[in-house]
Write an enzyme that holds these catalytic residues in place. Structure first.
Site, PDB file in Angstrom:
ATOM      1  N   LYS A 150     -27.731  24.669  -7.130  1.00 56.66           N
ATOM      2  CA  LYS A 150     -27.580  25.063  -8.532  1.00 56.66           C
ATOM      3  C   LYS A 150     -28.583  24.280  -9.383  1.00 56.66           C
ATOM      4  CE  LYS A 150     -23.772  27.448  -7.548  1.00 56.66           C
ATOM      5  NZ  LYS A 150     -23.695  28.923  -7.594  1.00 56.66           N
ATOM      6  N   SER A 190     -26.472  33.667  -6.547  1.00 56.98           N
ATOM      7  CA  SER A 190     -26.106  32.868  -7.719  1.00 56.98           C
ATOM      8  C   SER A 190     -27.291  32.194  -8.394  1.00 56.98           C
ATOM      9  CB  SER A 190     -25.071  31.806  -7.325  1.00 56.98           C
ATOM     10  OG  SER A 190     -25.661  30.821  -6.486  1.00 56.98           O
TER      11      SER A 190
END
Length: 298
Positions: A123, A49
């Site tokens: 993230k 990701s």
């Protein structure tokens, strides 16, 4: 001077040496725990990701001094138990484009914010408290930040992918209300990122956007009867946020579970900011990647 008195200085030396050895042993035993709790911890990247910034098998070092170490007031980490903690003074606040490790605020139920200690993501920060974030044709934007946010090449890939080529379950984004919003991972917002002390009117749109946050902060149940928001049955025309929140996205925007799906992360869920990769291994073969050792994360 009797024999006992002649030996006493040596006994004191031995006792002092033994005490010093015990202190050193205690420090050696507890120092790793102290460092992990207050200074820096290491996590393994399991997914793609955050490509190309982070790849599966990277061991990332999370600096807890930047935002301040999170100290638990309670060690009850059972499912559904609230997070009780405080944060030590940090060097600065989390900024847009920081790569952050945090506890994921949503589990299987997207409409409820819960703390789970071993469920963490890495993230990139797209929105900080008080910002407005948006996505336009795949490109991330922040109204208070000049310059690119995240990896532009991956955003270009998303921009060039037609909606028809993306599964609907991947394309649709929070708050999953096509009649009011119709937001997707390619086009979303503008969306206000709540700041402690900010007031919003609880109309139907804000009810859909911020219901999980109001319920998380109050412990109550928020509903909307068609014209009026109600908290535990009592009318609530507007709401003042008690906490700060953040909006996070993976650099690999075509394939990342992030705030585009589950919304906002409370500030207290932040663990720290990623600054370095300590080392990296191929997940299957275990082969070391020397080119990634001590690599700076930007």
């Amino acid at each position: 001077m009797n024999p006992t008195e002649r030996k006493s200085p040596w006994r004191r030396i031995v006792r002092n040496a033994a005490g010093t050895a015990l202190v050193i042993a205690a420090l050696a035993l507890w120092m790793p725990y102290f460092v992990r709790a207050f200074v820096c911890d290491q996590f393994v990247v399991p997914s793609e990701s955050m490509l190309p910034t982070l790849i599966p098998g990277d061991r990332i070092l999370v600096n807890k001094l930047i935002a301040g170490a999170r100290i638990y007031r309670s060690f009850d980490f059972a499912e559904g138990a609230p997070l009780r903690s405080f944060r030590l003074p940090g060097l600065r606040k989390v900024r847009v484009n920081d790569v952050v490790v945090f506890n994921v605020p949503h589990g299987y139920d997207r409409d409820r914010i819960e703390f789970r200690i071993n469920y963490v993501y890495a993230k990139r920060c797209v929105g900080t408290p008080g910002d407005s974030v948006s996505i336009r044709n795949g490109y991330l934007r922040n109204n208070r930040h000049e310059g690119p946010v995240g990896d532009r090449e991956r955003q270009r890939q998303l921009a060039e992918t037609p909606d028809s080529a993306i599964p609907p379950t991947v394309l649709r984004a929070m708050p999953f209300d096509d009649s009011l919003f119709g937001w997707t991972i390619r086009n979303l917002g503008p969306l206000y990122v709540p700041r402690a002390g900010a007031k919003i009117a609880l109309d139907l749109r804000n009810f859909r956007l911020y219901k999980p946050l109001v319920e998380y902060e109050t412990g109550g149940s928020l509903s909307f009867d068609g014209r009026t928001a109600r908290l535990d049955g009592k009318p609530l025309a507007d709401y003042v946020f008690r906490k700060n929140y953040y909006f996070f996205c993976g650099d690999n925007v075509p394939n990342s579970k992030d705030s585009r799906y589950w919304g906002f992360a409370p500030e207290e869920f932040i663990i720290g900011v990623v600054k370095r990769i300590s080392y990296s291994e191929e997940p299957v073969s275990g082969r070391r990647r020397p080119e990634r050792r001590w690599k700076k994360v930007e």
